[in-house]
Write a protein that holds these residues in place. Structure first.
Motif, PDB file in Angstrom:
ATOM      1  N   ARG A 144      88.225  79.828  57.443  1.00  0.00           N
ATOM      2  CA  ARG A 144      87.736  81.207  57.344  1.00  0.00           C
ATOM      3  C   ARG A 144      87.814  81.590  55.869  1.00  0.00           C
ATOM      4  O   ARG A 144      88.897  81.627  55.290  1.00  0.00           O
ATOM      5  CB  ARG A 144      88.646  82.097  58.200  1.00  0.00           C
ATOM      6  CG  ARG A 144      88.085  83.417  58.578  1.00  0.00           C
ATOM      7  CD  ARG A 144      88.924  84.057  59.669  1.00  0.00           C
ATOM      8  NE  ARG A 144      88.597  83.552  60.979  1.00  0.00           N
ATOM      9  CZ  ARG A 144      89.459  82.952  61.810  1.00  0.00           C
ATOM     10  NH1 ARG A 144      90.711  82.776  61.471  1.00  0.00           N
ATOM     11  NH2 ARG A 144      89.044  82.533  62.975  1.00  0.00           N
ATOM     12  N   TRP A 172      87.736  84.155  53.224  1.00  0.00           N
ATOM     13  CA  TRP A 172      87.863  85.611  53.079  1.00  0.00           C
ATOM     14  C   TRP A 172      87.342  86.083  51.732  1.00  0.00           C
ATOM     15  O   TRP A 172      87.686  85.522  50.691  1.00  0.00           O
ATOM     16  CB  TRP A 172      89.329  86.041  53.234  1.00  0.00           C
ATOM     17  CG  TRP A 172      89.784  85.972  54.660  1.00  0.00           C
ATOM     18  CD1 TRP A 172      90.406  84.917  55.265  1.00  0.00           C
ATOM     19  CD2 TRP A 172      89.621  86.976  55.664  1.00  0.00           C
ATOM     20  NE1 TRP A 172      90.652  85.212  56.583  1.00  0.00           N
ATOM     21  CE2 TRP A 172      90.180  86.460  56.861  1.00  0.00           C
ATOM     22  CE3 TRP A 172      89.063  88.258  55.677  1.00  0.00           C
ATOM     23  CZ2 TRP A 172      90.199  87.185  58.056  1.00  0.00           C
ATOM     24  CZ3 TRP A 172      89.082  88.982  56.854  1.00  0.00           C
ATOM     25  CH2 TRP A 172      89.636  88.452  58.032  1.00  0.00           C
ATOM     26  N   LYS A 173      86.599  87.145  51.789  1.00  0.00           N
ATOM     27  CA  LYS A 173      86.096  87.820  50.586  1.00  0.00           C
ATOM     28  C   LYS A 173      87.206  88.719  50.066  1.00  0.00           C
ATOM     29  O   LYS A 173      87.578  89.701  50.723  1.00  0.00           O
ATOM     30  CB  LYS A 173      84.876  88.651  50.977  1.00  0.00           C
ATOM     31  CG  LYS A 173      84.246  89.450  49.875  1.00  0.00           C
ATOM     32  CD  LYS A 173      82.991  90.178  50.377  1.00  0.00           C
ATOM     33  CE  LYS A 173      83.338  91.307  51.347  1.00  0.00           C
ATOM     34  NZ  LYS A 173      82.170  92.160  51.683  1.00  0.00           N
ATOM     35  N   ILE A 174      87.756  88.427  48.902  1.00  0.00           N
ATOM     36  CA  ILE A 174      88.848  89.275  48.410  1.00  0.00           C
ATOM     37  C   ILE A 174      88.390  90.175  47.278  1.00  0.00           C
ATOM     38  O   ILE A 174      89.161  90.989  46.792  1.00  0.00           O
ATOM     39  CB  ILE A 174      90.058  88.433  47.968  1.00  0.00           C
ATOM     40  CG1 ILE A 174      89.774  87.679  46.671  1.00  0.00           C
ATOM     41  CG2 ILE A 174      90.526  87.473  49.055  1.00  0.00           C
ATOM     42  CD1 ILE A 174      91.048  87.283  45.983  1.00  0.00           C
ATOM     43  N   ASN A 175      87.150  90.043  46.857  1.00  0.00           N
ATOM     44  CA  ASN A 175      86.649  90.790  45.704  1.00  0.00           C
ATOM     45  C   ASN A 175      85.282  91.373  46.070  1.00  0.00           C
ATOM     46  O   ASN A 175      84.242  90.899  45.611  1.00  0.00           O
ATOM     47  CB  ASN A 175      86.533  89.812  44.520  1.00  0.00           C
ATOM     48  CG  ASN A 175      86.396  90.508  43.186  1.00  0.00           C
ATOM     49  OD1 ASN A 175      85.901  91.635  43.110  1.00  0.00           O
ATOM     50  ND2 ASN A 175      86.806  89.845  42.133  1.00  0.00           N
ATOM     51  N   PRO A 176      85.283  92.416  46.909  1.00  0.00           N
ATOM     52  CA  PRO A 176      84.009  92.888  47.490  1.00  0.00           C
ATOM     53  C   PRO A 176      82.994  93.370  46.461  1.00  0.00           C
ATOM     54  O   PRO A 176      81.795  93.355  46.720  1.00  0.00           O
ATOM     55  CB  PRO A 176      84.436  94.057  48.388  1.00  0.00           C
ATOM     56  CG  PRO A 176      85.903  93.885  48.614  1.00  0.00           C
ATOM     57  CD  PRO A 176      86.434  93.192  47.391  1.00  0.00           C
ATOM     58  N   ALA A 218      79.893  87.837  45.870  1.00  0.00           N
ATOM     59  CA  ALA A 218      80.216  88.160  47.271  1.00  0.00           C
ATOM     60  C   ALA A 218      79.190  89.071  47.925  1.00  0.00           C
ATOM     61  O   ALA A 218      79.335  89.416  49.104  1.00  0.00           O
ATOM     62  CB  ALA A 218      81.604  88.810  47.325  1.00  0.00           C
ATOM     63  N   ALA A 219      78.145  89.440  47.199  1.00  0.00           N
ATOM     64  CA  ALA A 219      77.168  90.398  47.739  1.00  0.00           C
ATOM     65  C   ALA A 219      76.528  89.877  49.028  1.00  0.00           C
ATOM     66  O   ALA A 219      76.096  88.723  49.099  1.00  0.00           O
ATOM     67  CB  ALA A 219      76.101  90.682  46.688  1.00  0.00           C
ATOM     68  N   GLY A 220      76.497  90.711  50.027  1.00  0.00           N
ATOM     69  CA  GLY A 220      75.830  90.359  51.282  1.00  0.00           C
ATOM     70  C   GLY A 220      76.689  89.562  52.248  1.00  0.00           C
ATOM     71  O   GLY A 220      76.232  89.213  53.345  1.00  0.00           O
ATOM     72  N   ILE A 221      77.903  89.266  51.860  1.00  0.00           N
ATOM     73  CA  ILE A 221      78.818  88.528  52.722  1.00  0.00           C
ATOM     74  C   ILE A 221      79.717  89.523  53.454  1.00  0.00           C
ATOM     75  O   ILE A 221      80.176  90.497  52.859  1.00  0.00           O
ATOM     76  CB  ILE A 221      79.684  87.559  51.877  1.00  0.00           C
ATOM     77  CG1 ILE A 221      78.799  86.598  51.081  1.00  0.00           C
ATOM     78  CG2 ILE A 221      80.691  86.796  52.745  1.00  0.00           C
ATOM     79  CD1 ILE A 221      77.893  85.738  51.932  1.00  0.00           C
ATOM     80  N   ASP A 260      83.232  90.405  55.912  1.00  0.00           N
ATOM     81  CA  ASP A 260      84.654  90.280  55.559  1.00  0.00           C
ATOM     82  C   ASP A 260      85.040  88.827  55.292  1.00  0.00           C
ATOM     83  O   ASP A 260      85.854  88.549  54.415  1.00  0.00           O
ATOM     84  CB  ASP A 260      85.528  90.823  56.692  1.00  0.00           C
ATOM     85  CG  ASP A 260      85.452  92.332  56.805  1.00  0.00           C
ATOM     86  OD1 ASP A 260      84.948  92.970  55.863  1.00  0.00           O
ATOM     87  OD2 ASP A 260      85.871  92.860  57.842  1.00  0.00           O
ATOM     88  N   CYS A 261      84.483  87.924  56.090  1.00  0.00           N
ATOM     89  CA  CYS A 261      84.768  86.507  55.849  1.00  0.00           C
ATOM     90  C   CYS A 261      83.638  85.657  56.406  1.00  0.00           C
ATOM     91  O   CYS A 261      82.814  86.123  57.190  1.00  0.00           O
ATOM     92  CB  CYS A 261      86.106  86.083  56.461  1.00  0.00           C
ATOM     93  SG  CYS A 261      86.149  86.114  58.242  1.00  0.00           S
ATOM     94  N   VAL A 300      89.344  83.477  49.250  1.00  0.00           N
ATOM     95  CA  VAL A 300      90.541  82.715  49.603  1.00  0.00           C
ATOM     96  C   VAL A 300      90.355  82.264  51.053  1.00  0.00           C
ATOM     97  O   VAL A 300      90.000  83.069  51.917  1.00  0.00           O
ATOM     98  CB  VAL A 300      91.820  83.566  49.472  1.00  0.00           C
ATOM     99  CG1 VAL A 300      93.031  82.822  50.040  1.00  0.00           C
ATOM    100  CG2 VAL A 300      92.089  83.937  48.008  1.00  0.00           C
ATOM    101  N   TRP A 351      91.457  80.490  54.767  1.00  0.00           N
ATOM    102  CA  TRP A 351      92.485  80.289  55.787  1.00  0.00           C
ATOM    103  C   TRP A 351      92.079  79.043  56.563  1.00  0.00           C
ATOM    104  O   TRP A 351      90.897  78.883  56.895  1.00  0.00           O
ATOM    105  CB  TRP A 351      92.465  81.508  56.697  1.00  0.00           C
ATOM    106  CG  TRP A 351      93.360  81.504  57.901  1.00  0.00           C
ATOM    107  CD1 TRP A 351      94.547  82.161  58.032  1.00  0.00           C
ATOM    108  CD2 TRP A 351      93.109  80.891  59.179  1.00  0.00           C
ATOM    109  NE1 TRP A 351      95.051  81.978  59.293  1.00  0.00           N
ATOM    110  CE2 TRP A 351      94.202  81.204  60.021  1.00  0.00           C
ATOM    111  CE3 TRP A 351      92.077  80.103  59.678  1.00  0.00           C
ATOM    112  CZ2 TRP A 351      94.284  80.749  61.342  1.00  0.00           C
ATOM    113  CZ3 TRP A 351      92.168  79.651  60.995  1.00  0.00           C
ATOM    114  CH2 TRP A 351      93.266  79.970  61.812  1.00  0.00           C
TER     115      TRP A 351
END
Lengths: 262, 262, 262, 262
Positions: D131, D133-137, D142-145, D147-148, D172, D174
């Motif tokens: 999984r 994870w988007k940690i830097n919205p 990260a555009a268009g992604i 939460d994960c 990051v 998991w």
């Protein structure tokens, strides 16, 4: 990938231009007016100005919400900016609005709030020579600038400058009297990009300098919102966990289901 | 190079230990009491505790001024901490005091003031498994810790975590329910070092865990003041310039010699 | 917390001191000899010297393995340093050895290997004045140094300096001829700490300057190994996973059980 | 501000797709072919592919010089890439070319050269769930992604990951088996932007995942050259100093005027 125009708001306390004849002579329309004129030549920028003496100190929510990049110039009236406005600007930056802090804005409430540090520095007003060295040639904020920008008369702003370590350092200044200064630096806070640029003392015509205008224009393009707003704190109920888990153990939260904290 | 003992103050709001029997059973002397007992075993640490209900909220200037490293634990009563105290703590950090922010202290006024960001995160209280991975083996805060710390029951704290990019990331946590978290991170603000460490929900005996105690002890040693306090803003008169210069041009400053700004 | 002595090795190519009478007059025992004499006054430092003309270029594994902090001075003979030695030094740094790179060592193979960048800069040898400003007063490397270090005669090293953004910037230099330089900066690579400090041109007595010696001493103490060596790549067999999982899907790895890669 | 198309070159060692039937079934045109097909849908990208078995290992100067952003995928044949090519790629990155390093490319010569560190990590090939994870919205990568990103079958890549502290951490991961990984991270080296993105093991159809394609597309747009190439080392003659100075003191440079060093 055709980007929409960038909505720029130039905020100025607009005090010294009305009190000091020397400043008025250099900026008859105010610093905000001079910057607006320079920036408006670029087709990708839509420029608005705002001043401290306007209703809601020039930045009601309707204005801030439609601002992509905010420029901040203040010097004599930092204390008059309301804490409520500072909080509003901070929230907008965290949500993605770009912020360009100019010269004496280093000591504004807005900048200090976002940095969390003293933002203090050394200074001297002697009309001495400043040389703004480009130390990061690949950075878009430095595009089109030669090895350095020569400013014949400037106010000295010197180290130590009480800021968090910048994400990126773009410019470092040399002063005739012997000091140095991290004069162009960036940070990201939440989803917002921040650029501090130190040249700009109001008794010298620094904002009329084409290379200074170029840096500010570059900074605006760099600082325009890039992604999405950072989200607010959020409770994730057990049944919404991505992996199946079951509750084990105690809780600090009250019986009625209202969360007391996190 | 024999360092003097480190004067540690553990501040705790001390609310849930007195309201919630489950928490009281785990921490009969309060979280501050449990941490003080663990830290006092180390000869290089001199430990003091302070709580919200004490005079001046436990941190009068005389206490703060004699604190090398402050630990901060709060959860239910963040809003009760006075803004005056927050400012005092911030000033001490900028002047060099170390600060260890624990668990729900992520949402304390003190941490938010120093970070300048939302400090928001996602959370879930399900007693799930947490695994705190060491991602920076060479860092002194990770000394003596194996590949990861296993916490059998923990509160999930998950990304996105609304913080500035840490100077150093030491730990990243895995949660049974599927989330991740930057659970150990450092920043420098002014001359002060800050370490945030997320494990520590009060309904589980996390601060009794030897490896958690080890990390906190390491953090204290890392955060002890290292150099000198950052200086305050300072005017440098022309005649004190390091290179001989002469004043040219105008001024924004008032006639009587009192500086109106910088 | 009584730390063991720090084992310091000063490596010097030792060329100009033997070829150039002006340099020899300043450093009759070589730059390494002058630094060794200054550092040996400190009871917590055990100092060893090594030069390029010694067997295995002065740094056989037995020496490197017993070095906590390595100082590197080179200028005319960078190319003579063997790639094998460069790899050995790099491995030791990644495993936790501290590294202090001095002056023209910016262009050494060792520094370029660890930085991954050009490490190029501008320079001028005119005996001009340099002023090394302390921009990070709280950093231990700056402890005991005033606002700036005055160097009456120095070689100019100027921006842009082709380095990755430093983790921490400690000093920025001003030069009489008009340039600036990030003259003191730190990085962590693997478990090793690296400090670059630019003053030190060999035709001026810069390493005899007490404040320069103080900075180098501070740098050694800061760079001493702090935690544990970063680990090597490691395969984690399925049966050793922390959570119970079962293999699903294909593999790129060969039949005989030998892993072809990762 | 209408940007020209971005010239993308996808480099692939192209080994496992020809040796392993499971991989060939997923990527009949090779990983480079699958990525080229996905990227070519975007009008702002002009896509070229290159493989190890081509003349000059697919990247002669004429190709590299016309590449704005290079994607790098290698796994089994890292050692076959010539050091000369690695140097050429490094030089191009320092001069401003963007570089996207994918999955097992973490151990390529190119990535290790630019990082200066081991780039080692832990791994396990079990087809477990990952999984991301988007940690830097707010970051454009990260555009268009959401939460994960959920990847049903993935190879585990885990910490500690032997990299320099990233400038920005975007993702990051998991893993079902219990590990975590900094799976999306950026650095700037010279004038070039580098993005490492770890998902992509070749026995699972990860590069067919729309969100993975989206991240790579975002990464390319983010990594396109922004400013100017960093300059090469440069001697500044005394008579070209910005401030008038005169030569004082000795020199290490030889009589004939040829500079022996800097």
């Amino acid at each position: 990938m055709h980007n929409p125009p960038i909505r720029v708001t130039i905020w100025n306390e607009f005090v010294h231009e009305r009190q000091n004849p020397a400043v008025a002579a250099i900026y008859p329309q105010g610093i905000h007016g001079a910057l607006a004129e320079a920036l408006s030549k670029h087709g990708d920028l839509v420029v608005h100005t705002a001043t401290l003496d306007e209703p809601e100190q020039g930045l009601p929510p309707v204005v801030l919400d439609q601002t992509d990049v905010l420029l901040w110039w203040g010097h004599a009236a930092h204390d008059q900016v309301s804490d409520e406005l500072v909080t509003r600007v901070q929230q907008r930056v965290l949500a993605g609005m770009g912020l360009i802090v100019l010269h004496s804005g280093h000591f504004s409430k807005v900048f200090k709030r976002l940095m969390g540090t003293s933002c203090a520095l050394c200074w001297r007003e002697a009309g001495e020579r400043e040389r703004v060295w480009k130390i990061n040639p690949g950075h878009p904020i430095a595009a089109g600038i030669g090895d350095c920008i020569e400013i014949e008369q400037s106010e000295m702003y010197g180290e130590p400058f009480g800021i968090p370590t910048p994400d990126e350092l773009i410019f470092v200044s040399w002063f005739q009297g012997g000091e140095v200064m991290r004069s162009g630096a960036t940070w990201t806070r939440g989803s917002g990009r921040i650029f501090y640029f130190s040249p700009g003392h109001e008794v010298y015509p620094i904002y009329h300098h084409p290379e200074i205008q170029r840096v500010i224009t570059n900074g605006i393009r760099w600082a325009r919102p890039q992604g999405e707003a950072a989200n607010t704190p959020r409770h994730v109920p057990v049944e919404q966990a991505r992996e199946k888990i079951e509750v084990r153990g105690g809780t600090v939260h009250v019986e009625d289901g209202k969360l007391a904290g996190q």
